[in-house]
Write a protein that holds these residues in place. Structure first.
Motif, PDB file in Angstrom:
ATOM      1  N   PHE A   1       0.844  -1.194   0.000  1.00 42.93           N
ATOM      2  CA  PHE A   1       0.000   0.000   0.000  1.00 42.93           C
ATOM      3  C   PHE A   1       0.882   1.248   0.000  1.00 42.93           C
ATOM      4  O   PHE A   1       2.093   1.183   0.247  1.00 42.93           O
ATOM      5  N   ALA A   2       0.275   2.400  -0.292  1.00 44.92           N
ATOM      6  CA  ALA A   2       1.014   3.654  -0.450  1.00 44.92           C
ATOM      7  C   ALA A   2       0.621   4.652   0.631  1.00 44.92           C
ATOM      8  O   ALA A   2      -0.563   4.836   0.927  1.00 44.92           O
ATOM      9  N   VAL A   3       1.624   5.313   1.207  1.00 37.47           N
ATOM     10  CA  VAL A   3       1.437   6.294   2.278  1.00 37.47           C
ATOM     11  C   VAL A   3       2.159   7.580   1.887  1.00 37.47           C
ATOM     12  O   VAL A   3       3.242   7.531   1.286  1.00 37.47           O
ATOM     13  N   GLU A   4       1.586   8.716   2.228  1.00 33.70           N
ATOM     14  CA  GLU A   4       2.242   9.985   1.910  1.00 33.70           C
ATOM     15  C   GLU A   4       3.630  10.064   2.532  1.00 33.70           C
ATOM     16  O   GLU A   4       3.822   9.746   3.706  1.00 33.70           O
ATOM     17  N   LYS A   5       4.590  10.503   1.729  1.00 33.63           N
ATOM     18  CA  LYS A   5       5.937  10.778   2.225  1.00 33.63           C
ATOM     19  C   LYS A   5       5.994  12.254   2.595  1.00 33.63           C
ATOM     20  O   LYS A   5       5.932  13.119   1.724  1.00 33.63           O
ATOM     21  N   LEU A   6       6.090  12.539   3.873  1.00 32.94           N
ATOM     22  CA  LEU A   6       6.134  13.925   4.326  1.00 32.94           C
ATOM     23  C   LEU A   6       7.479  14.557   3.986  1.00 32.94           C
ATOM     24  O   LEU A   6       8.520  13.893   3.973  1.00 32.94           O
ATOM     25  N   ASP A   7       7.449  15.858   3.727  1.00 32.09           N
ATOM     26  CA  ASP A   7       8.632  16.591   3.284  1.00 32.09           C
ATOM     27  C   ASP A   7       9.221  17.369   4.455  1.00 32.09           C
ATOM     28  O   ASP A   7       8.831  18.497   4.741  1.00 32.09           O
ATOM     29  N   GLY A   8      10.154  16.726   5.154  1.00 30.04           N
ATOM     30  CA  GLY A   8      10.780  17.360   6.308  1.00 30.04           C
ATOM     31  C   GLY A   8      12.160  16.795   6.537  1.00 30.04           C
ATOM     32  O   GLY A   8      12.986  16.772   5.631  1.00 30.04           O
ATOM     33  N   SER A   9      12.412  16.307   7.747  1.00 28.20           N
ATOM     34  CA  SER A   9      13.706  15.728   8.086  1.00 28.20           C
ATOM     35  C   SER A   9      13.500  14.532   9.005  1.00 28.20           C
ATOM     36  O   SER A   9      12.696  14.586   9.943  1.00 28.20           O
TER      37      SER A   9
ATOM     38  N   ASP B   1       4.751   5.364  11.997  1.00 27.44           N
ATOM     39  CA  ASP B   1       3.638   4.462  12.307  1.00 27.44           C
ATOM     40  C   ASP B   1       2.301   5.197  12.235  1.00 27.44           C
ATOM     41  O   ASP B   1       1.291   4.632  11.798  1.00 27.44           O
ATOM     42  N   THR B   2       2.300   6.450  12.662  1.00 28.28           N
ATOM     43  CA  THR B   2       1.080   7.254  12.582  1.00 28.28           C
ATOM     44  C   THR B   2       0.742   7.562  11.129  1.00 28.28           C
ATOM     45  O   THR B   2      -0.431   7.561  10.734  1.00 28.28           O
ATOM     46  N   ALA B   3       1.772   7.810  10.324  1.00 26.72           N
ATOM     47  CA  ALA B   3       1.547   8.068   8.899  1.00 26.72           C
ATOM     48  C   ALA B   3       0.905   6.858   8.226  1.00 26.72           C
ATOM     49  O   ALA B   3      -0.013   7.004   7.406  1.00 26.72           O
ATOM     50  N   ILE B   4       1.376   5.657   8.572  1.00 30.45           N
ATOM     51  CA  ILE B   4       0.792   4.442   8.002  1.00 30.45           C
ATOM     52  C   ILE B   4      -0.696   4.366   8.323  1.00 30.45           C
ATOM     53  O   ILE B   4      -1.518   3.980   7.483  1.00 30.45           O
ATOM     54  N   ASP B   5      -1.050   4.769   9.512  1.00 27.95           N
ATOM     55  CA  ASP B   5      -2.444   4.698   9.956  1.00 27.95           C
ATOM     56  C   ASP B   5      -3.311   5.811   9.372  1.00 27.95           C
ATOM     57  O   ASP B   5      -4.465   5.574   8.994  1.00 27.95           O
ATOM     58  N   ARG B   6      -2.741   7.028   9.240  1.00 25.26           N
ATOM     59  CA  ARG B   6      -3.570   8.188   8.911  1.00 25.26           C
ATOM     60  C   ARG B   6      -3.352   8.772   7.514  1.00 25.26           C
ATOM     61  O   ARG B   6      -4.202   9.529   7.035  1.00 25.26           O
ATOM     62  N   LEU B   7      -2.230   8.468   6.884  1.00 28.85           N
ATOM     63  CA  LEU B   7      -1.901   9.135   5.618  1.00 28.85           C
ATOM     64  C   LEU B   7      -1.841   8.169   4.439  1.00 28.85           C
ATOM     65  O   LEU B   7      -1.153   8.407   3.456  1.00 28.85           O
ATOM     66  N   ARG B   8      -2.581   7.103   4.527  1.00 28.42           N
ATOM     67  CA  ARG B   8      -2.606   6.094   3.464  1.00 28.42           C
ATOM     68  C   ARG B   8      -3.501   6.559   2.312  1.00 28.42           C
ATOM     69  O   ARG B   8      -4.572   7.138   2.530  1.00 28.42           O
TER      70      ARG B   8
END
Length: 261
Positions: free
Chosen positions: A73-81, A158-165
Motif C-alpha cells: 500500500f502507499a502512504v504519503e511521504k512527508l517533506d521534512g527531516s 507508524d502514525t503516517a501508516i495509519d492516517r496518511l494512506r
C-alpha cells in the motif's frame, strides 16, 4: 535492509538504530541537462549539478513486490527531516536527526525546533512511553514549510501508516504511466488536506511523494519499503530545464542505485 540482531543490540545498549536507506521501485538513471537552464533554475529544483537522476520505466530488481503484491500500500511521504526518538518510562532519552545525535537539553545554540516538534507530538499522544520511534519533523524551518505550519511537529511513521494512506492506490493498475499521471496532477498531501479541513481552508498542497509499505514482507524479514517522489519524474523539471536524451524506456546500462538519494 536493517540487521534485526544489530538493531536489538543497539536498543539494549541505549543506542538508536541507523536509518535504513529506502530505494525507488523504478530504476533511476542520470541525464545531463542544459547548463544555462540549470544555472537559472537548478537551485530552486534542488539540482546540485547540471544533471538529473530520473526514473525510467524499468523495475528495480528485487522490488517487483511493489507492483505485484496485493499487500503493498502507499502512504504519503512527508517533506521534512528524519528524526528518531528513544524514550524510557515516558522520558526522552535520546534524539537523532539523520546520523546526528542531538542533546535534548542543549537549549542554548541548539536545534530547539527539534525539541519543539517532539513536545508538540507528545502533547498529541503520538509518542510511546518506551522504545524507539522514527518519524518526520516538519514545520517552519524545514523544506520551505509546505504544510504552512506555525510551529514544528514530529510525525511518527507508524502514525503516517495509519492516517496518511492513499486508499485509491488499490483501485488502479500499478504502471509507470499511471503513477506519473497521478504524481503530476493528483498526488495531494493527505496531511495538509486533513489540516486544511479543520481550519476551513480549501487550497491544495502536492505531496512530496509516497512510501510503499508491505507489512507482510516486514514480518518475513524481507525488504518491505520503497519510495517514489515527484522530483524523480522528468516532468518535474522539464518545463524549466532542458533534459538531454531522456527516454522513459531507459538505457540498457544500469547505474548503481545506491548513489541516488
Amino acid at each position: 535492509m536493517s540487521n534485526p540482531t544489530k538493531d536489538k543490540v543497539e536498543l539494549e545498549s541505549g543506542n538508536l538504530t541507523d536509518f535504513p536507506k529506502i530505494y525507488c521501485p523504478f530504476i533511476r538513471q542520470t541525464f545531463k541537462v542544459n547548463r544555462d537552464d540549470w544555472k537559472k533554475f537548478g537551485s530552486r529544483l534542488q539540482l546540485r549539478s547540471p544533471e538529473a537522476y530520473l526514473v525510467v520505466d524499468r523495475v528495480n530488481p528485487g522490488y517487483e513486490w511493489v507492483f505485484e503484491d496485493p499487500e503493498t500500500f502507499a502512504v504519503e511521504k512527508l517533506d521534512g527531516s528524519n528524526v528518531k526518538v528513544l524514550t524510557e518510562g515516558g522520558r526522552l532519552i535520546k534524539l537523532q536527526n539523520r546520523k546526528n545525535v542531538i542533546d535534548p537539553l542543549q537549549i542554548i545554540k541548539g536545534k530547539t525546533f527539534l525539541i519543539e516538534g517532539v513536545l508538540m507530538s507528545a502533547s498529541k499522544g503520538l509518542i510511546k512511553p518506551d522504545g524507539e520511534q522514527a518519524g518526520e519533523l516538519i514545520g517552519p524551518k524545514l523544506q520551505g514549510n509546505p504544510y504552512k505550519l506555525d510551529i514544528h511537529e514530529w510525525y511518527p511513521f507508524d502514525t503516517a501508516i495509519d492516517r496518511l494512506r492513499y486508499r485509491s492506490f488499490e483501485e488502479h493498475e500499478r504502471t509507470f504511466d499511471n503513477w506519473s499521471d497521478w504524481f503530476k496532477d493528483w498526488l495531494f498531501s493527505r496531511y495538509y488536506t486533513k489540516r486544511a479541513s479543520k481550519l476551513g481552508l480549501t487550497d491544495k498542497v502536492m505531496a512530496e511523494g509516497v512510501v510503499f509499505y508491505n507489512l507482510k514482507r516486514k514480518a518475513e524479514g524481507k525488504t518491505w519499503r520503497a519510495k517514489l517522489r515527484r522530483d524523480m519524474f522528468d516532468w518535474y523539471i522539464s518545463d524549466k530545464i532542458e533534459i538531454y536524451n531522456y527516454d522513459k524506456k531507459g538505457r540498457d546500462e544500469i547505474e548503481e542505485q545506491e548513489k541516488f538519494d
